[in-house]
Design a protein around this motif. Sequence first.
Motif, PDB file in Angstrom:
ATOM      1  N   ASP A 300      13.320  -4.890   6.993  1.00  0.00           N
ATOM      2  CA  ASP A 300      13.802  -6.138   6.421  1.00  0.00           C
ATOM      3  C   ASP A 300      12.781  -6.707   5.430  1.00  0.00           C
ATOM      4  OD1 ASP A 300      15.762  -8.287   6.281  1.00  0.00           O
ATOM      5  OD2 ASP A 300      14.250  -9.505   7.275  1.00  0.00           O
ATOM      6  N   LEU A 301      12.332  -5.854   4.515  1.00  0.00           N
ATOM      7  CA  LEU A 301      11.238  -6.232   3.624  1.00  0.00           C
ATOM      8  C   LEU A 301      11.560  -7.472   2.795  1.00  0.00           C
ATOM      9  CD1 LEU A 301       9.670  -3.024   2.030  1.00  0.00           C
ATOM     10  CD2 LEU A 301       8.641  -4.590   3.672  1.00  0.00           C
ATOM     11  N   GLN A 302      10.646  -8.402   2.802  1.00  0.00           N
ATOM     12  CA  GLN A 302      10.709  -9.592   1.963  1.00  0.00           C
ATOM     13  C   GLN A 302       9.472  -9.605   1.061  1.00  0.00           C
ATOM     14  OE1 GLN A 302      13.472 -11.388   2.285  1.00  0.00           O
ATOM     15  NE2 GLN A 302      14.191 -10.454   4.197  1.00  0.00           N
ATOM     16  N   ASP A 303       9.562 -10.309  -0.055  1.00  0.00           N
ATOM     17  CA  ASP A 303       8.459 -10.287  -1.019  1.00  0.00           C
ATOM     18  C   ASP A 303       7.160 -10.842  -0.468  1.00  0.00           C
ATOM     19  OD1 ASP A 303       9.600  -9.004  -3.235  1.00  0.00           O
ATOM     20  OD2 ASP A 303      10.640 -10.830  -3.854  1.00  0.00           O
ATOM     21  N   THR A 304       7.249 -11.654   0.576  1.00  0.00           N
ATOM     22  CA  THR A 304       6.039 -12.278   1.128  1.00  0.00           C
ATOM     23  C   THR A 304       5.414 -11.463   2.263  1.00  0.00           C
ATOM     24  OG1 THR A 304       7.479 -13.566   2.568  1.00  0.00           O
ATOM     25  CG2 THR A 304       6.758 -14.614   0.513  1.00  0.00           C
ATOM     26  N   ASP A 305       5.999 -10.325   2.612  1.00  0.00           N
ATOM     27  CA  ASP A 305       5.508  -9.570   3.764  1.00  0.00           C
ATOM     28  C   ASP A 305       4.166  -8.884   3.497  1.00  0.00           C
ATOM     29  OD1 ASP A 305       7.356  -9.904   5.903  1.00  0.00           O
ATOM     30  OD2 ASP A 305       8.807  -8.669   4.822  1.00  0.00           O
ATOM     31  N   VAL A 306       3.353  -8.841   4.545  1.00  0.00           N
ATOM     32  CA  VAL A 306       2.195  -7.942   4.614  1.00  0.00           C
ATOM     33  C   VAL A 306       2.553  -6.920   5.689  1.00  0.00           C
ATOM     34  CG1 VAL A 306      -0.261  -7.697   5.118  1.00  0.00           C
ATOM     35  CG2 VAL A 306       0.588  -9.733   3.914  1.00  0.00           C
ATOM     36  N   TYR A 307       2.753  -5.687   5.256  1.00  0.00           N
ATOM     37  CA  TYR A 307       3.347  -4.650   6.095  1.00  0.00           C
ATOM     38  C   TYR A 307       2.257  -3.668   6.515  1.00  0.00           C
ATOM     39  CZ  TYR A 307       5.739  -0.192   6.851  1.00  0.00           C
ATOM     40  OH  TYR A 307       6.141   1.020   7.361  1.00  0.00           O
ATOM     41  N   TRP A 308       2.189  -3.405   7.828  1.00  0.00           N
ATOM     42  CA  TRP A 308       1.154  -2.488   8.326  1.00  0.00           C
ATOM     43  C   TRP A 308       1.757  -1.446   9.257  1.00  0.00           C
ATOM     44  CZ3 TRP A 308      -3.235  -3.818  12.316  1.00  0.00           C
ATOM     45  CH2 TRP A 308      -4.077  -2.700  12.442  1.00  0.00           C
ATOM     46  N   CYS A 309       1.716  -0.205   8.805  1.00  0.00           N
ATOM     47  CA  CYS A 309       2.014   0.959   9.640  1.00  0.00           C
ATOM     48  C   CYS A 309       0.673   1.570  10.020  1.00  0.00           C
ATOM     49  CB  CYS A 309       2.876   1.953   8.874  1.00  0.00           C
ATOM     50  SG  CYS A 309       3.037   3.559   9.670  1.00  0.00           S
ATOM     51  N   THR A 310       0.428   1.729  11.328  1.00  0.00           N
ATOM     52  CA  THR A 310      -0.898   2.148  11.802  1.00  0.00           C
ATOM     53  C   THR A 310      -1.106   3.658  11.793  1.00  0.00           C
ATOM     54  OG1 THR A 310      -0.281   2.320  14.148  1.00  0.00           O
ATOM     55  CG2 THR A 310      -0.931   0.135  13.335  1.00  0.00           C
ATOM     56  N   ALA A 311      -0.135   4.413  11.297  1.00  0.00           N
ATOM     57  CA  ALA A 311      -0.238   5.876  11.280  1.00  0.00           C
ATOM     58  C   ALA A 311      -1.320   6.328  10.305  1.00  0.00           C
ATOM     59  CB  ALA A 311       1.103   6.492  10.906  1.00  0.00           C
ATOM     60  N   ASP A 312      -1.595   7.608  10.324  1.00  0.00           N
ATOM     61  CA  ASP A 312      -2.497   8.249   9.364  1.00  0.00           C
ATOM     62  C   ASP A 312      -1.648   8.889   8.269  1.00  0.00           C
ATOM     63  OD1 ASP A 312      -4.218  10.619   8.290  1.00  0.00           O
ATOM     64  OD2 ASP A 312      -5.642   9.488   9.516  1.00  0.00           O
ATOM     65  N   VAL A 313      -2.172   8.897   7.042  1.00  0.00           N
ATOM     66  CA  VAL A 313      -1.397   9.518   5.960  1.00  0.00           C
ATOM     67  C   VAL A 313      -1.245  11.015   6.159  1.00  0.00           C
ATOM     68  CG1 VAL A 313      -1.870   7.776   4.204  1.00  0.00           C
ATOM     69  CG2 VAL A 313      -3.454   9.698   4.492  1.00  0.00           C
ATOM     70  N   GLY A 314      -1.994  11.593   7.108  1.00  0.00           N
ATOM     71  CA  GLY A 314      -1.855  13.016   7.394  1.00  0.00           C
ATOM     72  C   GLY A 314      -0.562  13.376   8.094  1.00  0.00           C
ATOM     73  N   TRP A 315       0.203  12.383   8.544  1.00  0.00           N
ATOM     74  CA  TRP A 315       1.476  12.620   9.217  1.00  0.00           C
ATOM     75  C   TRP A 315       2.623  12.110   8.350  1.00  0.00           C
ATOM     76  CZ3 TRP A 315      -0.152  15.787  12.617  1.00  0.00           C
ATOM     77  CH2 TRP A 315      -1.359  15.567  13.310  1.00  0.00           C
TER      78      TRP A 315
END
Length: 655
Positions: A300-315
């Motif tokens: 539900d992305l909004q322009d004010t969001d700070v979005y954090w996915c804790t995964a590693d870019v290796g996956w």
Amino acid sequence: MSQPTIESILQENRSFAPPAAFAQEARIKSLEDYEQLYERAKANPQKFWEELAQRELYWFEKWHTAMDWQPPFVKWFDGGKINISYNCLDRHLTTWRRNKAALIWEGEPGDSCTLTYAQLHREVCQFANVLKQLGVKKGDVVGIYMPMIPEAAIAMLACARIGAVHTVVFGGFSAEALRDRLIDGKAKLVITADGGWRKDKIVPLKEQVDKALEEGVETVENVLVVERTKQQIHMEPGRDHWWHDLRQGVSADCPAEPMDSEDMLFILYTSGSTGKPKGVVHTTAGYNLYTHMTTQWIFDLQDTDVYWCTADVGWITGHSYIVYGPLSNGATTLMYEGAPRPSNPGCFWDVVEKYGVTIFYTAPTAIRAFIKMGEHEPKSRNLSSLRLLGTVGEPINPEAWMWYYRVIGGERCPIVDTWWQTETGGVMITPLPGAIPTKPGSATRPFPGILADVVDLDGNPVPDNSGGYLVVKHPWPGMMRTVYGDPDRFRRTYWEHIAPKDGQYLYFAGDGARRDEDGYFWVMGRVDDVISVSGHRLGTMEIESALVSHPAVAEAAVVGRPDDLKGEEIVAFIMLEGAYEPGDELEKDLKQHVVQEIGALARPGNIRFSDALPKTRSGKIMRRLLRNLAAGQEVTGDTSTLEDRSVLDKLREGS
């Protein structure tokens, strides 16, 4: 394979409607809106995706054929010209997002930086020009073996910009595993760092690259090294180059290469139970569209969001939901180099508080670790900025779901429990947080355009609340295209387990599931994680959930071992909470607890206590290895993803 049907299931009847205030502001606001959208997509999937592709992405040239399906091979938007780096960067520069934070980075030692879209664009273009100077051309494969630093994402986007194919290898893999992947992918160049920080220690990445290359990987011509830890490393003359040296005076003007829709974007290796790892191939346009739409609607992305996915870019999670999906939407995405550790067990909550994170996406394994640490850490931070939580990587047991909902989300944040795989490119089954009521432990409903079903071996749908095979009945844009260099393996692995129904091919990637009376999907885990006891089929996830609901149990893994009388016997590997000690009385208590939760059929025949369980570096329990141990067999198959090999030795000694 045998059909997983369930006679006894762990009952889970709780349901949580989307908060009214959340739904009112959401992109998809009600169950009715979701169902209308889903039915429209189901009626004509090709038209559905074509309309979104036209509306949501920038094209240099439009396609002439939306979908070309030659089972099991598909092409999407054939004839179109596009570049995912352009869609992630350039198109935002003519809008107010030019000066918006694109990438926030927090290093483990506490260093940090923020790059706006304009700054990230400049970094990517300069990196791309350095790659060109090193002889990298369109179609070349580039290996990336990096810590979680901005240059990892920059390198991926730079490769995509010039049409090079990246293959990211997780920075925790061994030199041997790295070498195998570089050889299989025929990599021309490797991008790495002198080292990276993990749990207060330096991971010697460049040293591992040297070991991987010392016996010769014929195709690798150059190694590009980013300085991160400033430790002394060997630099091979003529082969190894410092990034900070090569970037001096290099132009930041690098137009994005127009790519055919079906040009290869990346290869990502995923381990099989036997044989060498599979090189999963994803292509450009369909992957761009699918990660774009799933990120936008699921979070539900909004322009004010700070979005954090804790995964590693290796996956794949890092590819789709740290880099490509968020940036294509013009979001602010956060990268963190560190992990919870004894010196800073509350580091995740520090990051949430420091940056006002609004969307937090992590793995059930991490959530169970948070539970073990206790509520003090999160409750001593201000987590009021959070508005949406997510889980990824494996089914989440209801007890962990409820803790996450209550302690981290303050009972105000919807939870999107997402089912998907490396092979699918993006999330397949998930709540849309403003529209779909959630049930703890269920991934709920398929994403619009995903025609999922639960079937038997003949491809026939099974009754509600019966176990079966989770399949997808129609191609979708983000699906893998093949196994790199081995199309026969692609066909065998994903398309030949379930009989084609009326000539219709069904995609099956190895998971069992059930669907309840509300149409909600409950993923039981891998089909080989289903145990047959006296003819009754039990999902290991259900038994594990029952065990974890006991106050003494921190984590549980359940497998089956051959039994002459019952067919299979249940063996449980248990990690205890700190105050509890293993013993006969506790073992009896745990067995009886499972009987109370599920029934006598689910009573474990054997419980083994351990200080740790064998896990991959991404945190998944390697149940295949536990099956070998339970059966008294030698451990077989690919163990390159195993984080700590000593865990296996301790389990053997205790058997």
